[in-house]
Design a protein around this motif. Structure first.
Motif, PDB file in Angstrom:
ATOM      1  N   TYR A 126      -4.265   2.517   6.259  1.00  0.00           N
ATOM      2  CA  TYR A 126      -5.633   2.024   6.081  1.00  0.00           C
ATOM      3  C   TYR A 126      -6.109   2.266   4.653  1.00  0.00           C
ATOM      4  CZ  TYR A 126      -5.626   1.863  11.179  1.00  0.00           C
ATOM      5  OH  TYR A 126      -5.322   1.602  12.487  1.00  0.00           O
ATOM      6  N   GLN A 127      -5.701   3.389   4.072  1.00  0.00           N
ATOM      7  CA  GLN A 127      -6.056   3.659   2.680  1.00  0.00           C
ATOM      8  C   GLN A 127      -5.377   2.666   1.755  1.00  0.00           C
ATOM      9  OE1 GLN A 127      -8.278   6.675   1.929  1.00  0.00           O
ATOM     10  NE2 GLN A 127      -8.642   4.920   0.604  1.00  0.00           N
ATOM     11  N   ASP A 128      -4.170   2.256   2.102  1.00  0.00           N
ATOM     12  CA  ASP A 128      -3.480   1.233   1.320  1.00  0.00           C
ATOM     13  C   ASP A 128      -4.180  -0.119   1.457  1.00  0.00           C
ATOM     14  OD1 ASP A 128      -1.593   3.120   0.587  1.00  0.00           O
ATOM     15  OD2 ASP A 128      -0.198   2.579   2.195  1.00  0.00           O
ATOM     16  N   ARG A 129      -4.703  -0.384   2.644  1.00  0.00           N
ATOM     17  CA  ARG A 129      -5.390  -1.655   2.890  1.00  0.00           C
ATOM     18  C   ARG A 129      -6.724  -1.722   2.163  1.00  0.00           C
ATOM     19  NH1 ARG A 129      -6.884  -3.952   8.978  1.00  0.00           N
ATOM     20  NH2 ARG A 129      -7.893  -5.888   8.308  1.00  0.00           N
ATOM     21  N   TRP A 130      -7.463  -0.596   2.167  1.00  0.00           N
ATOM     22  CA  TRP A 130      -8.773  -0.539   1.490  1.00  0.00           C
ATOM     23  C   TRP A 130      -8.779   0.647   0.533  1.00  0.00           C
ATOM     24  CZ3 TRP A 130      -9.501  -0.507   7.186  1.00  0.00           C
ATOM     25  CH2 TRP A 130      -9.642  -1.812   7.696  1.00  0.00           C
ATOM     26  N   PRO A 131      -8.106   0.525  -0.603  1.00  0.00           N
ATOM     27  CA  PRO A 131      -7.966   1.673  -1.507  1.00  0.00           C
ATOM     28  C   PRO A 131      -9.287   2.170  -2.092  1.00  0.00           C
ATOM     29  CG  PRO A 131      -7.209  -0.363  -2.557  1.00  0.00           C
ATOM     30  CD  PRO A 131      -7.434  -0.687  -1.118  1.00  0.00           C
ATOM     31  N   ASN A 132     -10.311   1.343  -2.098  1.00  0.00           N
ATOM     32  CA  ASN A 132     -11.590   1.751  -2.666  1.00  0.00           C
ATOM     33  C   ASN A 132     -12.585   2.229  -1.613  1.00  0.00           C
ATOM     34  OD1 ASN A 132     -10.844   1.055  -5.349  1.00  0.00           O
ATOM     35  ND2 ASN A 132     -11.219  -1.099  -4.878  1.00  0.00           N
ATOM     36  N   ALA A 133     -12.138   2.350  -0.387  1.00  0.00           N
ATOM     37  CA  ALA A 133     -12.998   2.834   0.691  1.00  0.00           C
ATOM     38  C   ALA A 133     -12.546   4.222   1.135  1.00  0.00           C
ATOM     39  CB  ALA A 133     -12.965   1.870   1.875  1.00  0.00           C
ATOM     40  N   GLU A 134     -13.467   4.957   1.729  1.00  0.00           N
ATOM     41  CA  GLU A 134     -13.141   6.258   2.323  1.00  0.00           C
ATOM     42  C   GLU A 134     -12.752   6.023   3.782  1.00  0.00           C
ATOM     43  OE1 GLU A 134     -15.372  10.443   3.593  1.00  0.00           O
ATOM     44  OE2 GLU A 134     -16.480   8.852   2.553  1.00  0.00           O
ATOM     45  N   ILE A 135     -11.641   6.577   4.209  1.00  0.00           N
ATOM     46  CA  ILE A 135     -11.155   6.392   5.567  1.00  0.00           C
ATOM     47  C   ILE A 135     -11.337   7.700   6.338  1.00  0.00           C
ATOM     48  CG2 ILE A 135      -9.265   5.612   7.018  1.00  0.00           C
ATOM     49  CD1 ILE A 135     -10.129   3.568   4.905  1.00  0.00           C
ATOM     50  N   ILE A 136     -11.929   7.584   7.530  1.00  0.00           N
ATOM     51  CA  ILE A 136     -12.115   8.775   8.361  1.00  0.00           C
ATOM     52  C   ILE A 136     -11.734   8.446   9.794  1.00  0.00           C
ATOM     53  CG2 ILE A 136     -14.554   8.250   8.822  1.00  0.00           C
ATOM     54  CD1 ILE A 136     -15.035  11.328   8.751  1.00  0.00           C
TER      55      ILE A 136
END
Length: 236
Positions: free
Chosen positions: A59-69
């Protein structure tokens, strides 16, 4: 509930400038609508936190500029961590994605948990996207669960914006893909009675613009709208 004015789509609405970078939480981001909303919010300059049931580096790879929790909507403590510091939360959790528990309406409990956790963490607004349908025998409508979820979310102290739509047109939409499959594979399609009901289908692009549009416009807080395209059609 009233039909939303099309100038609330974010591309045309007179939006209020962000004096500070608001943190926005997106739930249901791995589903159809949420997955398209996240990059649009990032492009608008919002500080985006994505809530997924189980954290994964993909998910971090998919949205590198977002915070994933990682957080389950049925786990109150996990929700409070996900909502910490959040200004506005998008509630896009689909009932089918909530972990099933015996003898418990999990979709409703998830909404109650979310509402109370949002209150506890001082969230300023919740935005909910649901389905609408007129007839009880219309299997494409999600009126029972969607109405109950909206009711639970709006019972709290956090102003909730409710958007409702018929079915969404776009590659990957479950309803659209089903209709496309039927048309391609059946030479003759017997039409049930509910297929004569009128609706206003909407493109997925417009749904995303409405979601961002109400976020940008604080005057929509605490209100409910129906959204649809310009054409009134039957399901048939």
């Amino acid at each position: 509930m009233s039909w939303i004015n099309r100038d609330l789509a974010s591309g045309e609405a007179p939006v209020q400038p962000m004096t500070a970078k608001r943190k926005v939480l997106v739930t249901g981001a791995t589903a159809y609508i949420g997955g398209r909303l996240v990059p649009r919010l990032l492009a608008k300059g919002y500080d985006v936190r994505v809530m997924v049931r189980v954290f994964s580096s993909e998910y971090q790879d998919r949205w590198p500029n977002a915070e994933i929790i990682g957080a389950d909507a049925l786990n109150y403590d996990a929700l409070t961590r996900a909502l910490d510091g959040v200004h506005t939360a998008f509630y896009l959790i689909q009932s089918m994605l909530v972990r099933q528990k015996a003898d418990e309406p999990t979709y409703l409990q998830a909404a109650i948990n979310f509402r109370t956790a949002a209150e506890a963490k001082g969230v300023r607004r919740i935005i909910f996207l649901g389905r609408l349908g007129e007839a009880q025998d219309d299997p494409t409508a999600d009126t029972s669960q969607g109405t109950n979820v909206a009711r639970e979310l709006t019972r709290g102290k956090v102003p909730t914006t409710v958007l409702r739509t018929a079915f969404v047109i776009g590659a990957g939409s479950a309803t659209y893909e089903l209709i496309q499959h039927l048309v391609k594979n059946l030479p003759v399609i017997p039409m049930p009675r509910w297929a004569r009901n009128q609706c206003q289908p909407i493109s997925v692009h417009d749904v995303i613009e409405y979601l961002v549009g109400v976020l940008d416009n604080d005057a929509t807080a605490g209100k409910a709208f129906e959204i649809g395209g310009s054409d009134v059609l039957t399901y048939e």
